[in-house]
Design an enzyme around this catalytic site. Structure first.
Site, PDB file in Angstrom:
ATOM      1  N   GLU A 189     -10.090 -11.607  -6.988  1.00 39.09           N
ATOM      2  CA  GLU A 189      -9.636 -10.485  -6.170  1.00 39.09           C
ATOM      3  C   GLU A 189      -9.395 -11.023  -4.760  1.00 39.09           C
ATOM      4  O   GLU A 189     -10.325 -11.526  -4.118  1.00 39.09           O
ATOM      5  CB  GLU A 189     -10.701  -9.382  -6.171  1.00 39.09           C
ATOM      6  CG  GLU A 189     -10.235  -8.148  -5.433  1.00 39.09           C
ATOM      7  CD  GLU A 189     -10.702  -6.856  -6.102  1.00 39.09           C
ATOM      8  OE1 GLU A 189     -10.992  -6.861  -7.321  1.00 39.09           O
ATOM      9  OE2 GLU A 189     -10.761  -5.847  -5.395  1.00 39.09           O
ATOM     10  N   GLU A 227     -14.858   3.193  -4.240  1.00 37.84           N
ATOM     11  CA  GLU A 227     -13.571   2.848  -4.846  1.00 37.84           C
ATOM     12  C   GLU A 227     -13.635   2.894  -6.374  1.00 37.84           C
ATOM     13  O   GLU A 227     -13.169   1.983  -7.061  1.00 37.84           O
ATOM     14  CB  GLU A 227     -13.105   1.473  -4.356  1.00 37.84           C
ATOM     15  CG  GLU A 227     -12.932   1.427  -2.845  1.00 37.84           C
ATOM     16  CD  GLU A 227     -12.315   0.146  -2.315  1.00 37.84           C
ATOM     17  OE1 GLU A 227     -12.518  -0.914  -2.911  1.00 37.84           O
ATOM     18  OE2 GLU A 227     -11.626   0.242  -1.278  1.00 37.84           O
ATOM     19  N   ARG A 274     -12.682   8.188   7.556  1.00 39.51           N
ATOM     20  CA  ARG A 274     -13.257   7.117   6.743  1.00 39.51           C
ATOM     21  C   ARG A 274     -14.186   6.223   7.562  1.00 39.51           C
ATOM     22  O   ARG A 274     -15.204   5.743   7.051  1.00 39.51           O
ATOM     23  CB  ARG A 274     -12.119   6.290   6.124  1.00 39.51           C
ATOM     24  CG  ARG A 274     -12.595   5.063   5.413  1.00 39.51           C
ATOM     25  CD  ARG A 274     -11.486   4.416   4.633  1.00 39.51           C
ATOM     26  NE  ARG A 274     -11.851   3.058   4.282  1.00 39.51           N
ATOM     27  CZ  ARG A 274     -11.040   2.209   3.675  1.00 39.51           C
ATOM     28  NH1 ARG A 274      -9.823   2.581   3.344  1.00 39.51           N
ATOM     29  NH2 ARG A 274     -11.438   0.993   3.387  1.00 39.51           N
ATOM     30  N   ASP A 318     -12.362  -1.788   7.133  1.00 41.61           N
ATOM     31  CA  ASP A 318     -12.246  -2.775   6.060  1.00 41.61           C
ATOM     32  C   ASP A 318     -11.657  -4.113   6.504  1.00 41.61           C
ATOM     33  O   ASP A 318     -10.478  -4.367   6.254  1.00 41.61           O
ATOM     34  CB  ASP A 318     -11.380  -2.197   4.923  1.00 41.61           C
ATOM     35  CG  ASP A 318     -11.460  -3.025   3.657  1.00 41.61           C
ATOM     36  OD1 ASP A 318     -12.264  -3.963   3.614  1.00 41.61           O
ATOM     37  OD2 ASP A 318     -10.704  -2.733   2.710  1.00 41.61           O
ATOM     38  N   GLU A 360      -7.619 -11.748   3.106  1.00 40.91           N
ATOM     39  CA  GLU A 360      -6.943 -10.598   2.504  1.00 40.91           C
ATOM     40  C   GLU A 360      -6.025  -9.899   3.501  1.00 40.91           C
ATOM     41  O   GLU A 360      -4.892  -9.557   3.179  1.00 40.91           O
ATOM     42  CB  GLU A 360      -7.991  -9.597   1.978  1.00 40.91           C
ATOM     43  CG  GLU A 360      -7.363  -8.291   1.512  1.00 40.91           C
ATOM     44  CD  GLU A 360      -8.381  -7.237   1.069  1.00 40.91           C
ATOM     45  OE1 GLU A 360      -9.583  -7.516   1.055  1.00 40.91           O
ATOM     46  OE2 GLU A 360      -7.935  -6.129   0.716  1.00 40.91           O
ATOM     47  N   HIS A 419      -4.982  -1.153   9.636  1.00 40.91           N
ATOM     48  CA  HIS A 419      -4.571  -0.794   8.276  1.00 40.91           C
ATOM     49  C   HIS A 419      -3.106  -0.396   8.166  1.00 40.91           C
ATOM     50  O   HIS A 419      -2.770   0.607   7.547  1.00 40.91           O
ATOM     51  CB  HIS A 419      -5.467   0.318   7.718  1.00 40.91           C
ATOM     52  CG  HIS A 419      -5.996  -0.058   6.353  1.00 40.91           C
ATOM     53  ND1 HIS A 419      -5.176  -0.538   5.347  1.00 40.91           N
ATOM     54  CD2 HIS A 419      -7.245  -0.030   5.835  1.00 40.91           C
ATOM     55  CE1 HIS A 419      -5.911  -0.793   4.289  1.00 40.91           C
ATOM     56  NE2 HIS A 419      -7.180  -0.516   4.555  1.00 40.91           N
ATOM     57  N   TRP A 466      -5.697   5.920   1.966  1.00 38.46           N
ATOM     58  CA  TRP A 466      -5.147   4.674   1.424  1.00 38.46           C
ATOM     59  C   TRP A 466      -3.713   4.471   1.912  1.00 38.46           C
ATOM     60  O   TRP A 466      -2.974   3.667   1.356  1.00 38.46           O
ATOM     61  CB  TRP A 466      -5.219   4.679  -0.118  1.00 38.46           C
ATOM     62  CG  TRP A 466      -6.611   4.430  -0.634  1.00 38.46           C
ATOM     63  CD1 TRP A 466      -7.689   4.046   0.098  1.00 38.46           C
ATOM     64  CD2 TRP A 466      -7.085   4.545  -1.979  1.00 38.46           C
ATOM     65  NE1 TRP A 466      -8.803   3.919  -0.698  1.00 38.46           N
ATOM     66  CE2 TRP A 466      -8.459   4.215  -1.981  1.00 38.46           C
ATOM     67  CE3 TRP A 466      -6.489   4.883  -3.199  1.00 38.46           C
ATOM     68  CZ2 TRP A 466      -9.245   4.216  -3.140  1.00 38.46           C
ATOM     69  CZ3 TRP A 466      -7.272   4.886  -4.356  1.00 38.46           C
ATOM     70  CH2 TRP A 466      -8.638   4.558  -4.326  1.00 38.46           C
TER      71      TRP A 466
HETATM   72  C1  GCU Z   1     -11.102  -3.905   0.011  1.00 37.95           C
HETATM   73  C2  GCU Z   1     -10.321  -4.708  -0.972  1.00 37.95           C
HETATM   74  C3  GCU Z   1     -10.813  -4.477  -2.366  1.00 37.95           C
HETATM   75  C4  GCU Z   1     -12.316  -4.744  -2.428  1.00 37.95           C
HETATM   76  C5  GCU Z   1     -13.011  -3.859  -1.423  1.00 37.95           C
HETATM   77  C6  GCU Z   1     -14.515  -4.127  -1.348  1.00 37.95           C
HETATM   78  O1  GCU Z   1     -10.822  -2.542  -0.136  1.00 37.95           O
HETATM   79  O2  GCU Z   1      -8.951  -4.403  -0.884  1.00 37.95           O
HETATM   80  O3  GCU Z   1     -10.117  -5.354  -3.226  1.00 37.95           O
HETATM   81  O4  GCU Z   1     -12.791  -4.514  -3.688  1.00 37.95           O
HETATM   82  O5  GCU Z   1     -12.491  -4.104  -0.152  1.00 37.95           O
HETATM   83  O6  GCU Z   1     -14.929  -4.739  -0.379  1.00 37.95           O
HETATM   84  O7  GCU Z   1     -15.241  -3.725  -2.221  1.00 37.95           O
END
Ligand code: GCU
Length: 688
Positions: A137, A266, A310, A339, A367, A510, A533
């Site tokens: 990821e 999430e 958020r 984030d 990321e 973001h 989002w």
């Molecule tokens: C971000 C990321 C996700 C990840 C999440 C997390 O949102 O895009 O891919 O899983 O962080 O830290 O859990």
């Protein structure tokens, strides 16, 4: 410095440098001087320390180094003392860290006398976001080094073992002593008995260098793996299942570190699915691993689909539970409240949870910072966070000090970094991405070290000529220092601010294209997608102005900060401009400190970001004589791409904002070279 200068001088002569693929990271092989090592005892970890010293000694030929494992009141945890040729530590791992430090000091030409070095955090842990099918990821250094799919996915080869050992060695060299080897979005299967067999193999390889294995676990594992009907943390069968699972794990891996959990976040399962709390969930797992000395790292990255801002939700959800978690639970908090953005203020949970252990979580993998394409040295971002004053216990309550045990007593202190390591020959994709792995380890060991120091160390170890076969077109060490080290260090130290400038300056956040989080996508807001989002939720651009009002007239997120920060952030004039649009919705003609309007300042920032990367290109071209052709060309190509994409960020974002404000670009700002329509219709204009 003298030693390194003499050494480098001896190696520099006319010619070209041997190609390097980056696999050796900051631990490049070089001819060593003869050395004798004596140790006060024997162990596998001490054997590694001896091996490193024997193979890497650049100090006086014929030196006799003594390794002494003996408790000392000044030495804490894995810390060590170095005095001349003597390394002393409380434990074997301390000796190993001392050995790497001695080698580094000799290579850097820094004193080796009267050194006392204690780690800031007890647990210095990488979080691999590796999926069991081998994908990662947001990993940009290739597939997982631990997992792969296929019929043989659980058979372990010697090549894999050797890679895991190399990984553990690199970690140990910078003090990292733990790795969570699967993704936080965890597959329950990792807790199945066959997978645990492989975990045991991985743990054995990493143990050689004192790196403990941890697992990210799925809260619904009792159902998915155990066949139970529920994962309710108060259900006796569920409790029994977790206790039995912990017993099974520790029977195979006695030094297993513990669990990392992403729950009710999430879409991941968690205790709230059963109307239970984070405390119920975390304490259940904590009790299961407690008899064996294990810990639970419970993530605070939670935000439900509510109307609440958020950025406020972690505090809202976790503060009521302060003091209720077991002492082997550590709440893992991302540096910022949203984030891992290019810039965020620190998370207001730091210092606010006073009776609960808290650990910072940083993201090493890029990321949101250009993947493996952009050169961005993240040390500056983490340093900014660790040095931010929370004021929670008076002035000087920095994020570093409220998490490392200096202010609040914590049974365990810890810090996590989301890793950027994969199967690529260079491990991390971009040759400079390894600097972020290195920086995380160094800051986890010493949370007050500067990015400048880290960059100097990393560049010296990664790029200075080492082998006699290496031949530089340059002729002296002064040339190397002035011609390579200083200009390239400047690139590194400027790179994070440059990324903020061309991606999202002045507190914007973001604004990424969806999913990949690489290119610009401030316009992305399809019907039916959760508002938080989508970027318009965060920038709130409209005809009159832009920015998220988080003051008392808006979401009141400022109330989560302690005075004097609360009043500072409440006031549009007092808020540092780097956070302006994070806390305030302001008009396009708002006057900035520079005298420019907000719109002009935004344009100026984006232009500055693009200019900075163009300058990085020129600087890099100039250092060609000092870099081997493989790494030189690799970085050069990526910088070209970074420049193009910085330009796309500028063109995309500014033209998009013009659709609201209809304002012209100031005269000195370069005109766009790509239309908004083209950028919007070519999502995500990026990766391959
Ligand atoms: C971000 C990321 C996700 C990840 C999440 C997390 O949102 O895009 O891919 O899983 O962080 O830290 O859990």
């Amino acid at each position: 410095m003298k030693l390194i200068l003499t050494f480098v001088a001896a190696l520099l002569c006319v010619g070209t440098l041997k190609a390097e693929n980056g696999y050796d990271l900051w631990l490049r092989k070089h001819p060593a001087n003869a050395v004798t090592i004596t140790a006060s005892k024997q162990s596998a970890v001490l054997a590694m320390a001896k091996k490193e010293l024997t193979e890497g000694w650049l100090g006086k030929a014929g030196a006799n180094i003594k390794l002494i494992v003996k408790a000392d009141k000044d030495i804490k945890g894995d810390g060590f003392k170095i005095n001349g040729d003597v390394i002393q530590a409380n434990n074997d791992q301390g000796i190993l860290y001392g050995a790497f430090e001695l080698l580094r000091r000799v290579q850097m030409g820094v004193t080796t006398n009267n050194v006392l070095s204690n780690p800031s955090y007890d647990r210095r842990v990488l979080n691999q976001w590796d999926n069991l099918n081998g994908s990662m990821e947001h990993g940009f250094g290739g597939n997982s080094i631990f997992w792969h799919k296929g019929k043989d996915s659980l058979t372990v080869t010697d090549a894999e073992r050797s890679r895991w050992r190399d990984y553990a060695r690199a970690n140990a060299s910078i003090g990292i002593n733990g790795s969570v080897i699967d993704n936080v979005n965890a597959s329950p299967m990792v807790l199945s008995t066959p997978y645990l067999g492989k975990v045991k193999e991985i743990a054995a390889a990493m143990r050689t260098y004192g790196v403990k294995t941890y697992l990210a676990v799925n809260f619904a594992s009792p159902i998915k793996v155990g066949g139970l009907k529920t994962a309710d943390p108060l259900d006796p069968e569920v409790i029994k299942w977790w206790h039995a699972k912990a017993k099974e794990i520790y029977a195979a891996i006695p030094d297993f570190g513990g669990f990392l959990v992403k729950a009710n976040s999430e879409g991941q399962p968690g205790p709230q699915d059963y109307k239970r709390t984070h405390v119920d969930g975390a304490n259940l797992l904590a009790d299961a691993v407690k008899p064996y000395g294990g810990i639970v790292m419970w993530r605070a990255f939670v935000y439900s689909a509510t109307d609440a801002d958020r950025a406020k939700q972690a505090v809202t959800e976790f503060m009521p539970f302060d003091g209720k978690f077991r002492d082997n639970v550590i709440i893992q908090v991302k540096n910022g409240p949203v984030d891992f953005q290019p810039r965020e203020p620190f998370s207001p949970l730091f210092g606010a949870l006073k009776k609960t252990s808290v650990m910072p979580e940083f993201q090493i993998t890029q990321e949101y910072l250009g993947h493996a394409i952009h050169l961005v040295f993240l040390s500056s971002l983490w340093e900014e966070c660790l040095k931010s004053d929370t004021y929670q216990e008076g002035q000087g309550s920095t994020v570093g000090r409220v998490t490392d045990g200096s202010i609040f007593p914590q049974k365990y202190t810890a810090i996590a970094g989301v890793a950027n390591v994969g199967l690529d020959s260079s491990w991390c994709g971009h040759p400079f991405a390894a600097a972020n792995w290195y920086a995380f380890g160094r800051l986890a060991w010493n949370n007050t070290i500067t990015s400048d120091e880290i960059a100097t160390e990393w560049l010296t170890q990664t790029f200075s000529p080492l082998a006699p076969t290496d031949q530089s077109l340059s002729s002296s060490t002064t040339d190397w220092h002035n011609g390579f080290l200083l200009p390239v260090k400047k690139i590194m130290l400027d790179s994070r601010e440059a990324a903020v400038n061309y991606m999202m300056p002045l507190g914007l956040h973001h604004m990424f294209a969806a999913y990949e989080h690489y290119g610009p996508g401030p316009w992305y807001a399809p019907k039916g997608v959760r508002p938080d989002w989508t970027p318009p939720y965060y920038h709130k651009a409209e005809a009159k102005g832009i920015g998220f009002d988080r003051t008392s007239t808006g979401s009141n997120a400022v109330s989560q900060y302690k005075e004097p920060l609360r009043s500072t952030f409440e006031s549009v004039d007092k808020t540092p401009e780097i956070y302006l649009l994070w806390f305030h919705h302001v008009s396009w003609d708002h006057k900035m400190k520079s005298g420019r309007t907000l719109w002009e300042e935004l344009c100026y920032k984006y232009q500055t970001g693009v200019n900075q990367v163009r300058d990085f290109q020129k600087t890099w071209d100039n250092v060609k004589p000092f870099v081997d052709s493989q790494r030189f060309a690799d970085v050069q190509t990526r910088l070209m791409r970074q420049t193009r994409d910085a330009q796309i960020w500028k063109d995309g974002v500014l033209q998009y904002f013009q659709t609201f404000n209809s304002l012209p670009l100031p005269p000195e700002i370069e005109r766009p070279i790509t239309t908004l329509k083209y950028i919007q219709s070519t999502p995500p204009l990026n990766i391959k």
